[in-house]
Design an enzyme around this catalytic site. Structure first.
Site, PDB file in Angstrom:
ATOM      1  N   VAL A  69      14.281   0.840  -0.032  1.00 25.21           N
ATOM      2  CA  VAL A  69      15.504   1.315  -0.325  1.00 25.21           C
ATOM      3  C   VAL A  69      16.066   1.261  -1.532  1.00 25.21           C
ATOM      4  O   VAL A  69      16.520   0.053  -2.069  1.00 25.21           O
ATOM      5  CB  VAL A  69      16.532   1.268   0.860  1.00 25.21           C
ATOM      6  N   GLU A  80      13.287  -4.969   1.236  1.00 24.44           N
ATOM      7  CA  GLU A  80      14.267  -4.514   0.258  1.00 24.44           C
ATOM      8  C   GLU A  80      13.727  -3.522  -0.691  1.00 24.44           C
ATOM      9  O   GLU A  80      14.402  -2.514  -0.990  1.00 24.44           O
ATOM     10  CB  GLU A  80      14.836  -5.831  -0.693  1.00 24.44           C
ATOM     11  N   LYS A  91       7.479   2.000   3.083  1.00 19.58           N
ATOM     12  CA  LYS A  91       8.317   2.793   4.045  1.00 19.58           C
ATOM     13  C   LYS A  91       7.970   3.008   5.395  1.00 19.58           C
ATOM     14  O   LYS A  91       8.657   3.089   6.143  1.00 19.58           O
ATOM     15  CB  LYS A  91       9.100   4.013   3.246  1.00 19.58           C
ATOM     16  N   THR A 135       1.018  -1.310   0.172  1.00 15.44           N
ATOM     17  CA  THR A 135      -0.058   0.055   0.076  1.00 15.44           C
ATOM     18  C   THR A 135       1.019   1.242   0.039  1.00 15.44           C
ATOM     19  O   THR A 135       1.936   1.104   0.454  1.00 15.44           O
ATOM     20  CB  THR A 135      -0.832   0.096   1.246  1.00 15.44           C
ATOM     21  N   LYS A 148      14.185   6.656   3.959  1.00 13.91           N
ATOM     22  CA  LYS A 148      15.077   5.567   3.526  1.00 13.91           C
ATOM     23  C   LYS A 148      16.180   5.610   4.616  1.00 13.91           C
ATOM     24  O   LYS A 148      16.918   4.704   4.983  1.00 13.91           O
ATOM     25  CB  LYS A 148      15.535   5.944   2.164  1.00 13.91           C
ATOM     26  N   GLY A 208       5.800   7.110 -12.767  1.00  9.66           N
ATOM     27  CA  GLY A 208       5.651   6.248 -11.416  1.00  9.66           C
ATOM     28  C   GLY A 208       6.883   6.387 -10.753  1.00  9.66           C
ATOM     29  O   GLY A 208       6.916   5.511  -9.681  1.00  9.66           O
TER      30      GLY A 208
HETATM   31  N1  HSE Z   1       9.265   8.245  -4.547  1.00 12.95           N
HETATM   32  C1  HSE Z   1      10.373   7.206  -4.400  1.00 12.95           C
HETATM   33  C2  HSE Z   1      11.512   7.687  -5.470  1.00 12.95           C
HETATM   34  C3  HSE Z   1       9.943   5.931  -5.029  1.00 12.95           C
HETATM   35  O1  HSE Z   1      11.429   8.767  -6.029  1.00 12.95           O
HETATM   36  O2  HSE Z   1      12.614   7.461  -4.942  1.00 12.95           O
HETATM   37  C4  HSE Z   1      10.810   4.917  -4.387  1.00 12.95           C
HETATM   38  O3  HSE Z   1      10.891   4.815  -3.145  1.00 12.95           O
END
Ligand code: HSE
Length: 349
Positions: free
Chosen positions: A160, A157, A133, A104, A232, A214
């Site tokens: 990050v 995994e 996250k 989600t 992260k 995306g």
């Molecule tokens: N929105 C995040 C990024 C996606 O742009 O790095 C991956 O966590």
């Protein structure tokens, strides 16, 4: 010797069937040969999603059909053989599963709904694989303790650098190497926006492209304000370095204040702006920071383009170890889940 392999069916419950969930379904289909060579037979026995609907099928749902239905906006309930279910609670009570795959969208303020899903799955005795996250950034130590006490795997995994194998690298190859510092570029959206702006694209157009491709979160302010990168950094610090940091401990600045002029001025000087994340030892233990820095174009951080990410581990044993790869994207994130499922399969076999 394939004949000696222990073939294990893994009953998966997928929670979330949006961009990431569908990317995982595509990756499961594409990785069937590799999974089969490893003796892993994933079978999706339930999909739970508030938008496209929640369904289950004991013998396994047909992923190709689910993808077609979701992509054309039809309810998953029309999938042949599928039984409609009310939600995760019912699925956990009746469907029977081995691994909850939590996909989600991230909420870094409450961790929900993912945090509740992960807690419920661990309580029900399921291993958990997640790309979300929120639960890991906000409640890593609690979830790790619960999983550990129950003898369950908790793997993340995809949180990050999407599917780029950072956490697996730390767990295996860098274990015992004595990490002194971790630094790098951990947000694909910011890196993509900065790269596009260097080419003359406006901030607004670059952000909208990142959303369309995306890369950006459902709420992209989290990307450009450095919150996603901070999450992260927190996941790395707490899970790899056993720190006990909270989100508010991360010293954070985003890229939204950088102007087109800043970027062009840097470019003329052979430099470039990057959103740099850093975990290092301070006076009171591990400290974490995220903020824009001007770096030389020839530096590893400066030569990254688009959604590419990078992490440099400064270690006692090996000096600097660098890993680079995609930081965002549907298939890349899907791969993080495949790698975690294979790890669960190896560890419980
Ligand atoms: N929105 C995040 C990024 C996606 O742009 O790095 C991956 O966590």
């Amino acid at each position: 010797m394939p004949g000696l392999l222990c073939v294990r069916t893994m009953r998966l419950i997928l929670v979330g069937f949006g961009t990431v969930g569908r990317g995982v379904a595509e990756s499961l289909l594409a990785s069937e040969p590799e999974l089969s060579v490893a003796g892993a037979e994933p079978r999706v026995v339930a999909v739970v999603d508030p938008v496209v609907g929640s369904v289950r099928r004991e013998g396994g749902l047909d992923l190709g059909t689910l993808l077609r239905l979701a992509d054309t906006g039809e309810p998953l309930a029309t999938c042949p053989g599928a039984e409609t279910v009310a939600g995760l609670k019912e699925v956990l009570e009746v469907a029977g599963g081995d691994v909850l795959v939590e996909l989600t969208p991230t909420d870094l303020h409450t961790g929900e709904p993912g945090l509740g899903h992960v807690r419920a799955a661990l309580k029900a005795g399921l291993h958990v694989v997640t790309t979300n996250k929120g639960p890991i950034a906000l409640a890593y130590h609690e979830l790790r303790t619960t999983a550990h006490k129950a003898g369950l795997q908790l793997r993340f995994e995809g949180t990050v650098l999407s599917g780029t194998p950072v956490l697996n690298l730390c767990e295996a190859g860098l274990a015992g190497a004595g990490i002194r510092e971790i630094r790098g570029v951990v947000n694909g959206t910011c890196n993509f926006i900065l790269t596009e702006m260097e080419g003359g694209t406006s901030y607004a157009t670059a952000l909208s492209k990142a959303q369309h491709l995306g890369y950006a979160e459902a709420d992209p302010s989290g990307d450009v304000e450095g919150l996603d990168a901070a999450a992260k950094v927190l996941i790395l610090a707490n899970s790899v370095l056993d720190a006990n940091l909270k989100l508010e401990d991360v010293n954070r600045t985003g890229i939204s204040e950088l102007t087109a002029e800043d970027i062009q001025t840097a470019r003329m000087a052979g430099k470039t702006w990057r959103l740099i994340a850093r975990i290092s030892q301070g006076e009171n233990g591990w400290e974490a920071k995220v903020g824009p820095e001007e770096v030389n174009r020839a530096d590893p951080e400066g030569s990254l383009t688009g959604p590419e990410n990078l992490l440099i581990f400064d270690t006692e044993a090996l000096g600097e170890v660098t890993i680079t790869g995609p930081g965002a994207g549907r298939r890349a994130t899907g791969h993080g889940v495949i790698a975690d499922l294979l790890a669960v399969h190896r560890n419980v076999s």
